[in-house]
Enzyme design. Sequence first.
Site, PDB file in Angstrom:
ATOM      1  N   TYR B  86       0.829  -1.210   0.000  1.00 32.19           N
ATOM      2  CA  TYR B  86       0.000   0.000   0.000  1.00 32.19           C
ATOM      3  C   TYR B  86       0.868   1.266   0.000  1.00 32.19           C
ATOM      4  CZ  TYR B  86      -3.725  -3.279   1.280  1.00 32.19           C
ATOM      5  OH  TYR B  86      -4.614  -4.328   1.296  1.00 32.19           O
ATOM      6  N   TYR B 458     -11.282  -0.986   0.544  1.00 32.61           N
ATOM      7  CA  TYR B 458     -11.215  -0.557   1.947  1.00 32.61           C
ATOM      8  C   TYR B 458      -9.880   0.119   2.236  1.00 32.61           C
ATOM      9  CZ  TYR B 458      -8.012  -3.908   4.237  1.00 32.61           C
ATOM     10  OH  TYR B 458      -6.903  -4.583   4.671  1.00 32.61           O
ATOM     11  N   ARG B 459      -8.971   0.103   1.265  1.00 35.19           N
ATOM     12  CA  ARG B 459      -7.601   0.549   1.512  1.00 35.19           C
ATOM     13  C   ARG B 459      -6.912   0.563   0.166  1.00 35.19           C
ATOM     14  NH1 ARG B 459      -4.140  -3.363   5.544  1.00 35.19           N
ATOM     15  NH2 ARG B 459      -2.460  -1.955   6.128  1.00 35.19           N
TER      16      ARG B 459
END
Lengths: 513, 513
Positions: B86, B458-459
């Site tokens: 991420y 969600y991310r």
Amino acid sequence: MIVLDPARLEAAMRRFAAIVGEDHVWRDDAARHGYKDAMAPRDAMSYAPRGAVAPANVEEVQAIVRVAGEMGIPLWPISRGKNFGYGGSAPRFGEVVMLDLVRMNRILEVNVEHGYVVLEPGVSFDDLYTYLVESRIPLWMSAAAHTWGSVLGNALERGVGYTPYGEHASKVCGLEVVTGTGELLRTGMGALDGARTWQMFPYGFGPSWDAAFMQSNFGIVTRMGLWLMPEPEHTLNLAMKFDRPEDLPLGVEALRPLKLDGTVQANPSFGNIIRNLAVRAPRSEYYQGTGPIPASVLDDARVRTGVGHWNFSIRLFGDKAINTINAEKVKRAFSALPYQFEVSEWNRGEPLRGSGSPTPSLAALGVVDWLGGPGGHLTFSPVSPFSGAEAWEQYTTIRGMYEDAGFDYYGGFTAGQRYLNHISMILFNRDDAEMTGRANALFSSLIETAARRGWGEYRTHTLFYDEVARTYGYNNGALRRWNETVKDAVDPHGIIAPGKMGIWPRAYREAQA
Amino acid sequence: MIVLDPARLEAAMRRFAAIVGEDHVWRDDAARHGYKDAMAPRDAMSYAPRGAVAPANVEEVQAIVRVAGEMGIPLWPISRGKNFGYGGSAPRFGEVVMLDLVRMNRILEVNVEHGYVVLEPGVSFDDLYTYLVESRIPLWMSAAAHTWGSVLGNALERGVGYTPYGEHASKVCGLEVVTGTGELLRTGMGALDGARTWQMFPYGFGPSWDAAFMQSNFGIVTRMGLWLMPEPEHTLNLAMKFDRPEDLPLGVEALRPLKLDGTVQANPSFGNIIRNLAVRAPRSEYYQGTGPIPASVLDDARVRTGVGHWNFSIRLFGDKAINTINAEKVKRAFSALPYQFEVSEWNRGEPLRGSGSPTPSLAALGVVDWLGGPGGHLTFSPVSPFSGAEAWEQYTTIRGMYEDAGFDYYGGFTAGQRYLNHISMILFNRDDAEMTGRANALFSSLIETAARRGWGEYRTHTLFYDEVARTYGYNNGALRRWNETVKDAVDPHGIIAPGKMGIWPRAYREAQA
């Protein structure tokens, strides 16, 4: 305080009537005074609003908010207005128009597979119960002690029920909100058009907002997703009475590890003797004197009526085989106490009453007549650490203050996973000015004493918002100033529930300064 | 983009050095480039910051923020910077100074009685594990797949672990935050001086903020309360392998009611075959061709290595008698599938490895070498409804897109209570410009395709914040505009993590417009 100009108010009410229809706008005294708190400590201090408007749908809410913003008319939104003990439907002050959402009462979706419901503010616990039962939907709601209130309103105020889903705020998933500029916002996954998981994934992408719209005046919640519990196969209730006040700490210590490790999922509540006597008969049946009922009289009443000094039940919800094992674990945990559990069970298919699924009831409201005459009550709700010693200290401190002020201590401790909500009520006769004055003074002292010991309230009466908010004073009220900064940004006209929870829009802060 | 003036930056860095000491401020290229994402899809697109400053305590954080605000120097706070897949430690763009909190690594409190810990951003899962084990504290943490990351940072990014406390964000209770003006804020009950229940009662009085400081740039979290699980008496692991891709929907449907009713408290994860092959050997051991590994080759590898096409385990945590009953319930639920569970158990007192309590590990990072050469990965994380049919649709859609783009589908579904996090990784060779270009393009297509079907992430990776944020477009991006309104109010200088999760301060929005 900022006073509304009559001509401007009149013009706004005409525009509100054009939005919702003449039948859903009120200015008459009867309607206005109907919004006051019927159980407030001082009549003069529960405010009647200047008027009320009741929209039928979210578009009308948006239109009302836009007019209110344009004309500088503050709105006080309520769902069903049954927040008794904490102000009922009453606004913080009178110079507002009620935004009464009771007509928005649709159950928009019930999803059995995923265990949730989507509903509007006007849906009561009774409505939801009836819908679930009549449609034979195998989901259980959790409810407040009296069930005519709003499911949505109760969750937003962080109300507590008695099933494993009893911490209602934690079961909210996805809100629709009208902002202070009349825009429509969807929180969490609902912010994605056509979202498939709005009521399933509680966080969304980026900052989560659901919990910031609770006990809040940042927006008007017009729709809420709420998780419901799948109907269990079996429930098993373990009821116990303690004879002595001083049994409380041992009880709290016995329960603590069971809540911490999840053996007990529901929220058991240790209720004191007066909480149990009051649902049976008025005070005069037990005692005719003034001042708090003496300990010896209470003890006689305890023996005579068969209630305990503390009464509680631990209900297990789940598969029968597991409840049976956990019941033995609960019994072992309480074996240091010289009492026995009274056990009752419910099996799926049997009538719901007695199952632990809340059924419609207003019985809890009867207690306000404890003193005879028009009963009032004020609810004091500090949070206690889940520790026998600290609960005892809080209990003896607060009970002592009640009794020193001439009131009976009516209270109890409701167990969350890592905390106790210590909820007590000052019950008073609203016709007795001296008594209501004492109730007020006691309440202020309770707030102050609790704060000095590090016990904050989780909720309070409308009239005491500012006093409690001031106790959250860390770093010169950093959290309150933060809330006000956000409030000014998201509600630039300062029209949504000014003063709620001590959060005032800029214009009011300046007027008060 | 707003570019920092070199002289102003230099002056700010000198002031930062005066706060933290020369040894904790960096401007050299090696340090700057060390903050880039080592696994980014395009080297040029993972930004090196202009410098970095590492404070030792919250007072230094406040002082740095005040200087940054005064001088208009944006800061990019990180805890330990291990958010791999991420973006790691990398900022959204280079014109920032890293605020590296790794030196703030104290475990401030461990409370066994109430089951929580209070820690600073620099505390890793490894640190916490070591502390708990060496101090013989009977509390278990939940951890991410690799354990050198920050416990605090992972929870704030809504990371997921594999114990009953695996939804880390839901176990956060009470934050200390430095605001954009350098003030110190305590959320929840911490806003009361001397509060006794800061880490016990998660809501506080008024709007709750913890969840709004997650995946957020509203403030810098410098301290966090986190609930830990009491060590269970027993754990019981039920591991199963599915031979066929098309077994997924039946598995999801079998698990759904068990998660919904709480029989399964942890977060089982259906991991696909490549996720399991990749931890054993590089891709070349299985296949030497280009393009996605053909189904027949995968199937041969499956039979040869003994992994399943889907692999998952359902671990029960609790009392042995109850785990034993629930294990039978789990087996019954999966009995429609032609596979057997492999059962293993752990009893309190036995070595922790194999218990389900996460132990230090970096094994999960090995998978990035799947392709040989310097491995990169990009993690795509849409949420799926907890439904066999919808999971299947999401799986086939996304896998198809991976394969059409020439990538292996490496992924799985991790179960929350009412949702599935569908996490897949694009694994690529960072030295291969053509391949990294394809990875980028695939990622953008995945975002777009998912959004059209109502599947939100969600991310996401730092580089794709804006793209994902745009998919949350309900009512002309009402939630994003709301977030920006709040951002401008609480961070008036726009200095905390500009652009994080697509939330840009006003000056940047205007510069981009």
